[in-house]
Design an enzyme around this catalytic site. Sequence first.
Site, short mmCIF file in Angstrom:
data_model
loop_
_atom_site.label_atom_id
_atom_site.label_comp_id
_atom_site.label_asym_id
_atom_site.label_seq_id
_atom_site.Cartn_x
_atom_site.Cartn_y
_atom_site.Cartn_z
N CYS A 129 0.84 -1.20 0.00
CA CYS A 129 0.00 0.00 0.00
C CYS A 129 0.87 1.24 0.00
O CYS A 129 1.33 1.67 1.04
CB CYS A 129 -0.92 0.00 1.21
SG CYS A 129 -1.92 1.50 1.35
N PHE A 271 -10.07 -4.56 -15.64
CA PHE A 271 -10.42 -5.95 -15.98
C PHE A 271 -9.92 -6.32 -17.38
O PHE A 271 -10.65 -6.95 -18.17
CB PHE A 271 -11.93 -6.17 -15.87
CG PHE A 271 -12.48 -5.99 -14.49
CD1 PHE A 271 -12.24 -6.94 -13.49
CD2 PHE A 271 -13.22 -4.87 -14.17
CE1 PHE A 271 -12.75 -6.78 -12.21
CE2 PHE A 271 -13.73 -4.69 -12.88
CZ PHE A 271 -13.50 -5.65 -11.91
N VAL A 272 -8.68 -5.94 -17.68
CA VAL A 272 -8.11 -6.23 -18.99
C VAL A 272 -7.62 -7.68 -18.99
O VAL A 272 -6.49 -7.98 -18.62
CB VAL A 272 -6.96 -5.26 -19.33
CG1 VAL A 272 -6.43 -5.54 -20.74
CG2 VAL A 272 -7.43 -3.82 -19.22
N ARG A 273 -8.50 -8.57 -19.39
CA ARG A 273 -8.16 -9.99 -19.45
C ARG A 273 -9.23 -10.74 -20.23
O ARG A 273 -10.36 -10.27 -20.36
CB ARG A 273 -7.99 -10.58 -18.05
CG ARG A 273 -9.18 -10.38 -17.11
CD ARG A 273 -8.88 -11.01 -15.76
NE ARG A 273 -9.99 -10.96 -14.84
CZ ARG A 273 -10.13 -10.09 -13.85
NH1 ARG A 273 -9.19 -9.15 -13.68
NH2 ARG A 273 -11.17 -10.13 -13.04
N GLN A 274 -8.83 -11.89 -20.76
CA GLN A 274 -9.76 -12.78 -21.47
C GLN A 274 -10.50 -12.04 -22.59
O GLN A 274 -11.71 -12.20 -22.77
CB GLN A 274 -10.74 -13.43 -20.49
CG GLN A 274 -10.04 -14.28 -19.46
CD GLN A 274 -10.96 -14.82 -18.38
OE1 GLN A 274 -12.06 -14.29 -18.16
NE2 GLN A 274 -10.54 -15.88 -17.71
N ASN A 275 -9.77 -11.20 -23.32
CA ASN A 275 -10.29 -10.49 -24.49
C ASN A 275 -11.45 -9.55 -24.17
O ASN A 275 -12.34 -9.33 -24.99
CB ASN A 275 -10.73 -11.49 -25.56
CG ASN A 275 -10.64 -10.91 -26.96
OD1 ASN A 275 -9.68 -10.20 -27.29
ND2 ASN A 275 -11.63 -11.17 -27.79
N ARG A 276 -11.41 -8.95 -22.97
CA ARG A 276 -12.43 -7.97 -22.62
C ARG A 276 -11.82 -6.93 -21.68
O ARG A 276 -10.77 -7.17 -21.08
CB ARG A 276 -13.63 -8.64 -21.92
CG ARG A 276 -13.28 -9.28 -20.59
CD ARG A 276 -14.50 -9.94 -19.95
NE ARG A 276 -14.17 -10.59 -18.69
CZ ARG A 276 -14.13 -9.97 -17.50
NH1 ARG A 276 -14.41 -8.69 -17.43
NH2 ARG A 276 -13.82 -10.64 -16.40
#
Length: 292
Positions: A129, A271-276
């Site tokens: 943190c 949430f930049v993952r799994q093509n979304r």
Amino acid sequence: MSAPVFLPPTSYEYVTVHRVQGTTAVEATDVLAAEEPLEIRVGFGPAGQRQHRTLSITMRTPGHDFELAAGFLFTEGIISSRQELQGLVYCPDVEKEEERENVVRAELAPSALPDLPRLERHFYTSSSCGVCGKTSIEAVHAAACPVLPTTGPQVAASVIHLLPERQRQAQELFEQTGGLHAAALFSPEGELLLLREDVGRHNALDKVIGAALLQGLLPLHNTVLLVSGRASFELVQKAAVAGIPVLAAVGAPSSLAVQAAHNFGMTVCGFVRQNRFNVYSHAWRIAGSVPA
């Protein structure tokens, strides 16, 4: 710019573990990411009247310590340009020899006039943190950041989709330990420019920004930043100070991070993952992200 790989032996440690599978245990060797304190000291003032202060103690993964110190000084507003930084050394006047590489001294140019009240506000930063060193919530909100340009770059959604895999492929230390965050700087076309790893997200970003500062590359107005994990307010603030217009995160942004991004003129993707992915602010920079 290139993405040099530097993995000093102190960045990881070998330990003996008992590996359990089902009801069977065997002795094995595992590799852990190292975590050690780094004290950042600062020297300032005219020749013959130099003062030295401890500015920060941060828990970090050893390696790229000068970049970390330079990035911290810049993103915290202690210096505003490369010219204000006269030099960086491992401090020689440390009592225990084995601790010398855990103390960095930044010498400011005699003409640099640091904000003394800020220097007296000793930071302590944990690896998890970075904002813990702030003395008050008001100080966090008051962090001065420039508003980013309202022109370019535009980044294709297809490029954003590619970034996590390109980042992971370059994370050599993560591949060994599985326990590190990364901050990676890309061109708008998806070319990897700089990558740094650390146990702390904020440290990884300070290392990237410090490397860019020392190479004379700031401001980073034509770049895209990808961070592992979530996007906190502090990451948005540090990126804005460096002039980074697009911040993408594998995890979620916080509400304060999104609020700050709106104010700074920064595009934040989460949430930049799994093509979304989701675009939370200034979606105009992501080609194809605005519904027709």
